[in-house]
Structure formats: C-alpha cells, structure tokens
Design an enzyme around this catalytic site. Structure first.
Site, PDB file in Angstrom:
ATOM      1  N   TYR A 110     -19.892 -20.131  42.430  1.00 22.85           N
ATOM      2  CA  TYR A 110     -19.523 -19.862  40.725  1.00 22.85           C
ATOM      3  C   TYR A 110     -18.851 -19.307  40.308  1.00 22.85           C
ATOM      4  O   TYR A 110     -18.227 -18.369  40.607  1.00 22.85           O
ATOM      5  CB  TYR A 110     -21.070 -19.507  40.053  1.00 22.85           C
ATOM      6  CG  TYR A 110     -21.056 -18.956  38.989  1.00 22.85           C
ATOM      7  CD1 TYR A 110     -21.497 -19.998  38.232  1.00 22.85           C
ATOM      8  CD2 TYR A 110     -21.583 -18.132  38.409  1.00 22.85           C
ATOM      9  CE1 TYR A 110     -22.156 -20.259  36.647  1.00 22.85           C
ATOM     10  CE2 TYR A 110     -22.065 -17.725  36.864  1.00 22.85           C
ATOM     11  CZ  TYR A 110     -21.502 -18.852  36.374  1.00 22.85           C
ATOM     12  OH  TYR A 110     -21.574 -18.306  34.740  1.00 22.85           O
ATOM     13  N   ASP A 140     -11.526 -15.637  43.011  1.00 19.17           N
ATOM     14  CA  ASP A 140     -12.231 -15.108  42.192  1.00 19.17           C
ATOM     15  C   ASP A 140     -13.133 -13.847  42.951  1.00 19.17           C
ATOM     16  O   ASP A 140     -13.862 -13.695  43.057  1.00 19.17           O
ATOM     17  CB  ASP A 140     -13.687 -16.458  42.198  1.00 19.17           C
ATOM     18  CG  ASP A 140     -14.115 -16.197  40.468  1.00 19.17           C
ATOM     19  OD1 ASP A 140     -14.368 -14.817  40.085  1.00 19.17           O
ATOM     20  OD2 ASP A 140     -15.088 -16.919  39.637  1.00 19.17           O
ATOM     21  N   LYS A 144     -16.115  -7.678  35.454  1.00 14.02           N
ATOM     22  CA  LYS A 144     -17.128  -6.781  35.381  1.00 14.02           C
ATOM     23  C   LYS A 144     -17.237  -5.954  36.030  1.00 14.02           C
ATOM     24  O   LYS A 144     -17.480  -5.294  34.780  1.00 14.02           O
ATOM     25  CB  LYS A 144     -18.336  -7.975  36.744  1.00 14.02           C
ATOM     26  CG  LYS A 144     -19.005  -8.514  36.228  1.00 14.02           C
ATOM     27  CD  LYS A 144     -19.757  -9.105  37.770  1.00 14.02           C
ATOM     28  CE  LYS A 144     -20.116 -10.790  36.977  1.00 14.02           C
ATOM     29  NZ  LYS A 144     -21.373 -11.371  36.307  1.00 14.02           N
TER      30      LYS A 144
HETATM   31  C1  LIG Z   1     -18.039 -14.793  41.060  1.00 14.06           C
HETATM   32  C2  LIG Z   1     -17.910 -14.754  39.172  1.00 14.06           C
HETATM   33  N1  LIG Z   1     -16.884 -16.023  38.526  1.00 14.06           N
HETATM   34  C3  LIG Z   1     -16.486 -15.891  37.612  1.00 14.06           C
HETATM   35  C4  LIG Z   1     -18.702 -15.387  36.553  1.00 14.06           C
HETATM   36  C5  LIG Z   1     -17.842 -15.805  34.731  1.00 14.06           C
HETATM   37  O1  LIG Z   1     -17.653 -14.469  34.018  1.00 14.06           O
HETATM   38  P1  LIG Z   1     -18.447 -13.960  33.189  1.00 14.06           P
HETATM   39  O2  LIG Z   1     -19.824 -13.536  33.113  1.00 14.06           O
HETATM   40  O3  LIG Z   1     -17.616 -12.894  32.433  1.00 14.06           O
HETATM   41  O4  LIG Z   1     -18.537 -15.519  32.639  1.00 14.06           O
HETATM   42  C6  LIG Z   1     -18.514 -14.389  37.221  1.00 14.06           C
HETATM   43  C7  LIG Z   1     -20.395 -14.443  36.575  1.00 14.06           C
HETATM   44  O5  LIG Z   1     -21.043 -14.132  37.412  1.00 14.06           O
HETATM   45  C8  LIG Z   1     -18.812 -14.622  38.517  1.00 14.06           C
HETATM   46  O6  LIG Z   1     -19.601 -13.896  39.183  1.00 14.06           O
END
Ligand SMILES: Cc1ncc(COP(=O)(O)O)c(C=O)c1O
Length: 376
Positions: free
Chosen positions: A68, A165, A193
């Site tokens: 994700y 990521d 986060k």
């Molecule tokens: C691995 C990863 N990438 C991107 C995101 C997207 O982040 P945001 O919710 O701050 O847009 C998340 C959110 O949970 C995530 O876990």
C-alpha cells in the site's frame, strides 16, 4: 512595517525549522541527500513516482502485490496480498473510478520472489522507470535480505529508480528505518506518519541529482522542472511536532525502551496464547508486529511461517476476527486483522491492561471457536 517584519520573522523561523528537520532526517538516513516536504504519505509517494518518471523518461512503475502506498491512482492497484501462483499475479483496481491508464502503466511484482520480479522487470525495462516497495510488506512482513539486495542491484542495472516507501517503517523498524535494518540504500525514500509526531506530514528524500529536478532554478518556463508545490508543504506546526518526536525518540534509553516494550508484548502474547492452547505467532520487526494464527492448531507449522499464506487462511480470518472484536469489548482497539504499532505512550499500565484483556479474550475465542466450528 510591523506586518512586514512579522512576516519576515515568521518566514525565517519556518525556514529554520525546515532546515533543522532536514538535518535531523539526514543524520538518520544517509541515503537522503535532499528533501521535499509534503502534507501526507500519499503525496510523498506520488511525488517520488513523478520524480522517478521524470528522471528516467519512462512512463510506468512496478509495485508489489499487497503493498500500500496511499490513495492515488497509480498505486491503488493490487494492494491486497495475493497467495495464488506468483507467475499469474492479478492486476486489480482497488477503487471505482480508476482510469485504465493507471492499470496499464503499473506492473505488479511478487514480493520476496526475485526470480519472477526479475523476469517482469527485464521484460518491461523500457517502460518501467520506478520500482516502489514497502521494505516490510504492510509494515511487518520482512523482505528477505537476499531479495532486497538483489532488487537493489537489478534496478541499478536496469536504470530504474528504487523507492522505499517507509511511511510506516520509518523511525519504527530502526530509527533509520528499514534501510538501516537491511543496510540497503534506495534512490528515493517516502516518509510520513512518525515524521509529523501526530500532525499531517510527508517527505520525499534521496539522491540530490533526482530531487534537483524540482528546483525552480532549472527553468523559467516550467518545462524542465518537476512540479512540486502546495499551500501547506513544510508546515512549521507539523515539522516542530515531528522534531520534538525525533528528539524524544533519541533521548537516552527511549528507543531501546520502545523496542523492549514491543518485544516484551510479543513474547507475553505468545506465551498467553500457548498456555490457553490456541497459539499465535507474531511477525514483525522493531516496534511493529502482527498476530497470526498458524494453519496447524497446535502451532507446529513449518518454520519460517509464510505470513501472507497464513493470514489468508480461513482459520486465521475466523479466529483473528473474533479476537479483535472481543478485544474491543474489553477496551483494547486493535484495528481488525491489522498490525500492532507500539509507541512510548504504551506504558506498563497500558501493556498490562492489553495482556489482561488478551488473556480473557483468548479464553472466549477458544470457547466460541470450539462450539461453533469443528474445522478450526
Ligand atoms: C506504506 C504507506 N505508504 C503511504 C501511505 C499513505 O500515507 P497517508 O495516509 O499519510 O497519505 C501509508 C498510509 O498508511 C502507508 O502505510
């Protein structure tokens, strides 16, 4: 004059907060030579992809099944883990309203399978500019060391931009994220986060020559620049909250305490579940882990456990679903089927309360389970 002075002071202060944060990130992530701040993890992965495509001049990305990266079109593809044959991965749109273009420009790779990933990347090497992954799938299923090392070598050979990521894993697996854990240097990293200490934030960091594509110095006309702008980018409130969080994590003994709390919780959850005759395994690293009910009721599955397979089994889905809802009734919210993310706010009282609730809930899960289904 007062207004202009006020504006000047505010602007200077906010730039200085931004620079302090850049230094704080760089001290933990040696791969990060330059940084752009965003307001969310979503925007960070989006910008990382735009940068990678601009740098390579290629129009597609590759991502891993089950990974994700936020809620934008290019990555809302196959975010659910698949367990079927890795050679026939299904490309799935994860939202209505997703134009076909994005599916056509996103290749799906099998996590932890370098042979098949290699075949796909080689086959599409003229189109794929960016390979993006969660170094630990869903934040807790680790990549094999050999897999991640070979992926680094392969993307380098094929001229693709490798993006870690680390929105979940950043500051959580190690202070320096999964890249410190694996000792691998990606081209770009997406953070979010923890970086905002509870306030909205995201960041893309990495190679200077790639990040430099966003520099307004490059062109007057906009044609030679990767667009990146946003009203709240570099929001001083989020940066300050994040800076205080990073400082706190680095204060003496705090990070070790965090890791010990997570480890201790994992051990005790496993011990309780074994004593109750319904063993769970924990999967994860650093301050993130998940609870998995193995396929064999006595927990005697072959090691290492394949968490993706185990989590898709009817036994796990059934038991974990019951457990999560029972825990909620006992005042412990674990997002159903989801990982546990331990923080320093989880003090001894919170941990003991969680363990007591878990003990009671496992007993009920077991009883419900026995009376309702013989196949588990
Ligand atoms: C691995 C990863 N990438 C991107 C995101 C997207 O982040 P945001 O919710 O701050 O847009 C998340 C959110 O949970 C995530 O876990």
């Amino acid at each position: 004059m007062g207004y202009v002075w006020d504006l000047f002071v505010r602007r200077t202060l906010s730039i200085s907060v931004e620079l302090t944060m850049v230094k704080a990130i760089q001290s933990l992530y040696p791969s990060i030579e330059a940084v752009r701040f965003t307001n969310s993890g979503l925007e960070a992965t989006l910008l990382a992809i735009r940068l990678g495509m601009a740098y390579t001049g290629r129009p597609s990305i590759a991502k891993f099944a089950g990974h994700y990266h936020g809620g934008h079109e290019q990555v809302l593809v196959s975010t659910h883990a698949v367990t079927d044959d890795a050679t026939h991965l299904k490309k799935t749109a994860e939202s209505m309203g997703l134009p076909d273009y994005f599916l056509q420009h996103t290749e799906i790779l099998p996590f932890n399978n370098i042979e098949i990933s290699q075949q796909i990347l080689r086959e599409h090497h003229r189109q794929i500019g960016v390979v993006m992954l969660e170094p630990l799938q869903a934040g807790y299923i680790p990549a094999r060391q050999e897999f991640i090392r070979r992926l680094r070598d392969l993307t380098m050979e094929l001229g693709m931009v490798l993006v870690f990521d680390e929105v979940k894993t950043g500051f959580r697996i190690c202070l320096g994220g999964a890249q410190e854990f694996y000792g691998v240097r990606p081209d770009l990293t997406a953070l979010g986060k923890v970086l905002g200490g509870g306030f909205p934030i995201g960041a893309v960091g990495g190679r200077h020559d790639i990040l430099d594509l966003t520099s307004p110095r490059r062109s007057q006309g906009g044609q030679d620049v990767v667009f990146h702008s946003g009203t709240f980018n570099g929001n001083p409130m989020s940066l300050l909250a994040g800076l205080r969080t990073l400082e706190f994590l680095q204060q003496s003994g705090n990070y070790t305490r965090l890791l010990n709390t997570a480890e201790n919780l994992r051990r005790r959850l496993q011990a309780i579940s074994e004593a109750q005759g319904l063993p769970v395994k924990t999967v994860g690293a650093g301050s993130i882990f998940n609870l998995v009910f193995p396929a064999a009721p006595d927990g005697s599955d072959e090691e290492p456990l394949d968490p993706v397979v185990a989590e898709n089994s009817p036994r796990h889905r059934n038991l974990r679903g019951k457990l999560d809802f029972l825990l909620m009734q006992h005042g412990v919210f674990s997002k159903p089927y989801n990982r546990f993310s331990v923080s320093l706010a989880h003090d001894a009282t919170a941990i003991n309360h969680t363990l007591e609730a878990f003990e009671q809930c496992m007993a009920s899960t077991k009883t419900t389970n026995h009376s309702s289904s013989k196949s588990l």
